[in-house]
Write an enzyme that holds these catalytic residues in place. Structure first.
Site, PDB file in Angstrom:
ATOM      1  N   ASN A  35      31.671 -53.910   7.046  1.00  0.00           N
ATOM      2  CA  ASN A  35      30.549 -54.015   6.122  1.00  0.00           C
ATOM      3  C   ASN A  35      29.632 -55.131   6.606  1.00  0.00           C
ATOM      4  OD1 ASN A  35      29.714 -52.978   3.231  1.00  0.00           O
ATOM      5  ND2 ASN A  35      29.312 -55.175   3.245  1.00  0.00           N
ATOM      6  N   HIS A  82      23.037 -28.830  -3.770  1.00  0.00           N
ATOM      7  CA  HIS A  82      24.112 -29.130  -4.728  1.00  0.00           C
ATOM      8  C   HIS A  82      23.608 -30.111  -5.784  1.00  0.00           C
ATOM      9  CE1 HIS A  82      27.144 -32.052  -6.094  1.00  0.00           C
ATOM     10  NE2 HIS A  82      28.045 -31.085  -6.047  1.00  0.00           N
ATOM     11  N   ASN A  83      22.947 -31.168  -5.336  1.00  0.00           N
ATOM     12  CA  ASN A  83      22.455 -32.178  -6.275  1.00  0.00           C
ATOM     13  C   ASN A  83      21.328 -31.630  -7.149  1.00  0.00           C
ATOM     14  OD1 ASN A  83      24.245 -33.758  -4.810  1.00  0.00           O
ATOM     15  ND2 ASN A  83      22.888 -35.525  -4.795  1.00  0.00           N
ATOM     16  N   LYS A  92      24.088 -30.182   0.610  1.00  0.00           N
ATOM     17  CA  LYS A  92      24.389 -31.250  -0.351  1.00  0.00           C
ATOM     18  C   LYS A  92      23.178 -31.530  -1.243  1.00  0.00           C
ATOM     19  CE  LYS A  92      26.599 -34.749  -2.231  1.00  0.00           C
ATOM     20  NZ  LYS A  92      25.621 -35.583  -2.895  1.00  0.00           N
ATOM     21  N   SER A 123      30.535 -35.036  -2.049  1.00  0.00           N
ATOM     22  CA  SER A 123      30.332 -35.011  -3.495  1.00  0.00           C
ATOM     23  C   SER A 123      31.660 -35.187  -4.227  1.00  0.00           C
ATOM     24  CB  SER A 123      29.692 -33.689  -3.929  1.00  0.00           C
ATOM     25  OG  SER A 123      29.538 -33.667  -5.337  1.00  0.00           O
ATOM     26  N   ARG A 125      13.602 -36.008 -16.473  1.00  0.00           N
ATOM     27  CA  ARG A 125      14.015 -37.402 -16.231  1.00  0.00           C
ATOM     28  C   ARG A 125      12.783 -38.305 -16.156  1.00  0.00           C
ATOM     29  NH1 ARG A 125      19.404 -37.793 -12.398  1.00  0.00           N
ATOM     30  NH2 ARG A 125      20.441 -35.911 -13.174  1.00  0.00           N
ATOM     31  N   ARG A 132      -9.174 -15.727  -7.603  1.00  0.00           N
ATOM     32  CA  ARG A 132      -9.280 -16.413  -6.305  1.00  0.00           C
ATOM     33  C   ARG A 132     -10.317 -15.727  -5.417  1.00  0.00           C
ATOM     34  NH1 ARG A 132      -5.100 -16.312  -3.004  1.00  0.00           N
ATOM     35  NH2 ARG A 132      -5.435 -18.395  -2.129  1.00  0.00           N
ATOM     36  N   ALA A 171      30.913 -49.885  -0.140  1.00  0.00           N
ATOM     37  CA  ALA A 171      30.592 -49.686  -1.546  1.00  0.00           C
ATOM     38  C   ALA A 171      31.649 -48.739  -2.128  1.00  0.00           C
ATOM     39  CB  ALA A 171      29.189 -49.128  -1.705  1.00  0.00           C
ATOM     40  N   VAL A 172      31.416 -48.235  -3.322  1.00  0.00           N
ATOM     41  CA  VAL A 172      32.436 -47.438  -4.012  1.00  0.00           C
ATOM     42  C   VAL A 172      32.896 -46.246  -3.176  1.00  0.00           C
ATOM     43  CG1 VAL A 172      32.844 -45.946  -6.007  1.00  0.00           C
ATOM     44  CG2 VAL A 172      31.706 -48.134  -6.319  1.00  0.00           C
ATOM     45  N   GLU A 227      22.898 -29.718  -9.743  1.00  0.00           N
ATOM     46  CA  GLU A 227      23.491 -30.728 -10.636  1.00  0.00           C
ATOM     47  C   GLU A 227      22.453 -31.248 -11.640  1.00  0.00           C
ATOM     48  OE1 GLU A 227      24.683 -35.294  -9.825  1.00  0.00           O
ATOM     49  OE2 GLU A 227      25.768 -33.841  -8.584  1.00  0.00           O
ATOM     50  N   THR A 274      28.044 -57.346   4.985  1.00  0.00           N
ATOM     51  CA  THR A 274      28.527 -58.589   4.372  1.00  0.00           C
ATOM     52  C   THR A 274      30.009 -58.675   4.666  1.00  0.00           C
ATOM     53  OG1 THR A 274      26.891 -58.331   2.596  1.00  0.00           O
ATOM     54  CG2 THR A 274      28.703 -59.888   2.216  1.00  0.00           C
ATOM     55  N   GLY A 307      31.850 -38.241  -6.462  1.00  0.00           N
ATOM     56  CA  GLY A 307      31.824 -39.569  -7.050  1.00  0.00           C
ATOM     57  C   GLY A 307      33.031 -40.386  -6.662  1.00  0.00           C
TER      58      GLY A 307
END
Length: 484
Positions: free
Chosen positions: A34, A187-188, A184, A130, A289, A447, A13-14, A191, A36, A132
């Site tokens: 891959n 990190h996200n 990671k 990271s 989101r 409580r 993939a990318v 982000e 495929t 992209g």
């Protein structure tokens, strides 16, 4: 086949394709495969034509192409696809061979896979990547962790392909088992928070000030010349300046306001709950989101629910200056929460993370790269046991200098009825952090009243628990205090 490849990548993939081209450009021979198989031929005869690559049509062929110890980097979807690929690979490997998961796997899966691989004599590495598409090709941030014996074999490759800042590669060994994938994940999470507060700034400019996208692009470009200098601010300016080829309208105006997510923000929020660390800004970004996704419900509600009819009537230039400070202060809070989560996880899992080194990994290549990561590095170098980033002299001053502007922005948004979940939650986080006495004493009394959950007293040492018979009808029996 003569084993000549330095490393193999499975998954075209990318990210996989671009990492392969990056490695090859640094002088490494890369085998690629891959599921495929047609994609292998298309890649080798397309973008990879004339390059030092070995296209493989089976897993067995891939393994045979590798020099020992074999190094296989899996760039496939997180979850079951990783486990399925490992099942295929393991019978063909020998003790000392190295499996690398370069995807966004959940760190508990990486911990489990490290344990399983060790039983077969294999070395396992979870390496967060990271940056992209562009980062993978030109230099990403790489966050490896797992079996430390694998690092000497991977270091020359990973540090060669990683982004460099002042000559220092944005890649360093982080620690055992799931350390790399946890870093990671955080990190996200940061982000998510960063993107949301930038989106809120855009919302205020657009709906509050009535600014056009091109005008907003100029503001973000200006911000990117100062303390807010970062990849996300930079690309926001580019996005706002882009025109749609089909309609001639600003590109941002033809994009539906329903955000997607792949799970890392949710995992970060869950980790905060599991470790008992307050990361409300990151969690609010995830929920924002979720709210964006119910587009049809929001459209229907907009025709029914009332809100303020006020229009902005202040000094536009002053408000934009205030907004810049508010975004900067909120951005710092997002990182502060992320590093608190890293600290808790490091202690829980005995990873011994070096937080200054983590900041260096994020200075280049990655999505959250920003100018002030250098100050974060300096803060942790000066005080490795720093409890909260906001307590370092540099960030303490930034927050203090920004807080009046920050509060004015939140007040204005409230008056205009424009939601600011990240920027306002960051301010709440700041205020809660500096609050010596929160109302949790009342919570504990409640409580204890309804469930005999006990409480600690201000006039007794910490760790001693007490119970009150609030109604005169309860007994002296109390629950055992514990924290989930």
């Amino acid at each position: 086949m003569k084993p000549t490849a330095d490393i193999a990548i499975v998954g075209l993939a990318v990210m996989g394709e671009n990492l392969i081209l990056n490695m090859e450009s640094r002088g490494f021979t890369v085998a690629c495969y891959n599921r495929t198989v047609a994609k292998v031929d298309a890649f080798v005869n397309g973008r990879g034509q004339g390059k030092n690559l070995i296209g493989c049509h089976s897993i067995a062929e891939l393994v045979a192409a590798l020099a020992r110890p074999r190094k296989i980097m899996m760039m496939v979807r997180a979850g079951k696809p990783v486990d399925d690929l490992i099942v295929e690979l393991v019978p063909l490997l020998e003790p000392g061979d190295i499996l690398i998961d370069g995807g966004n796997s959940h760190y508990p899966d990486t911990i489990r896979r490290c344990e399983t691989a060790a039983k077969r004599g294999l070395l396992y590495v979870g390496a967060g990547v990271s940056g992209g598409e562009e980062g993978a090709l030109k230099g990403p941030s790489i966050m490896p962790g797992g079996h430390a014996e694998a690092w000497p074999h991977l270091k020359p490759i990973f540090q060669a392909i990683a982004a460099k800042v002042d000559g220092v590669p944005c890649c360093e060994w982080l620690g055992p088992d799931g350390a790399g994938h946890f870093v990671k994940m955080v990190h996200n999470g940061i982000e998510y928070g960063d993107m949301q507060l930038i989106a809120e700034a855009y919302h205020l400019m657009s709906q509050g000030l009535g600014m056009a996208p091109a005008e907003m692009a100029a503001v973000f470009r200006k911000w990117n010349q100062g303390a807010l200098d970062s990849y996300l601010i930079e690309i926001t300016a580019d996005i706002l300046a882009k025109t749609d080829d089909e309609t001639g309208k600003p590109m941002v105006d033809v994009i539906l306001d329903a955000a997607g997510q792949k799970g890392t923000g949710k995992w970060t929020s869950q980790a905060g709950l599991d470790l008992g660390v307050g990361i409300p800004q990151i969690a609010e970004a995830v929920f924002a989101r979720c709210l964006s996704a119910i587009k049809e419900e929001r459209v229907a509600a907009s025709k029914i629910l009332a809100g303020p009819a006020a229009k902005f009537a202040g000094d536009k230039a002053q408000f934009l200056a205030d907004l810049e400070q508010a975004v900067y202060a909120a951005k710092i809070c997002s990182y502060a929460q992320g590093f608190q989560l890293l600290r808790a996880a490091s202690a829980e899992h005995k990873w011994r993370l070096n937080f200054g080194d983590v900041a260096l990994l994020w200075r280049g290549g990655c999505i959250i790269r920003a100018r002030f990561l250098g100050q974060i590095k300096e803060a942790f170098d000066a005080s490795p046991a720093l409890a909260n980033l906001l307590l370092s002299p540099y960030f303490q001053k930034v927050a203090a200098d920004a807080q009046d502007a920050w509060r004015r922005v939140v007040k204005t948004a409230v008056d205009l009825g424009i939601p600011l979940p990240a920027i306002s939650t960051a301010l709440n986080y700041y205020d809660a952090t500096r609050c010596a006495r929160l109302p949790a004493n009342l919570l504990q009394a409640q409580r204890d009243y309804f469930g005999a959950h006990t409480y600690e007293r201000t006039d007794k040492p910490r760790g001693q628990f007490f119970h009150t018979n609030w109604t005169g009808q309860g007994g002296s029996t109390a629950s055992t205090p514990y924290v989930v």
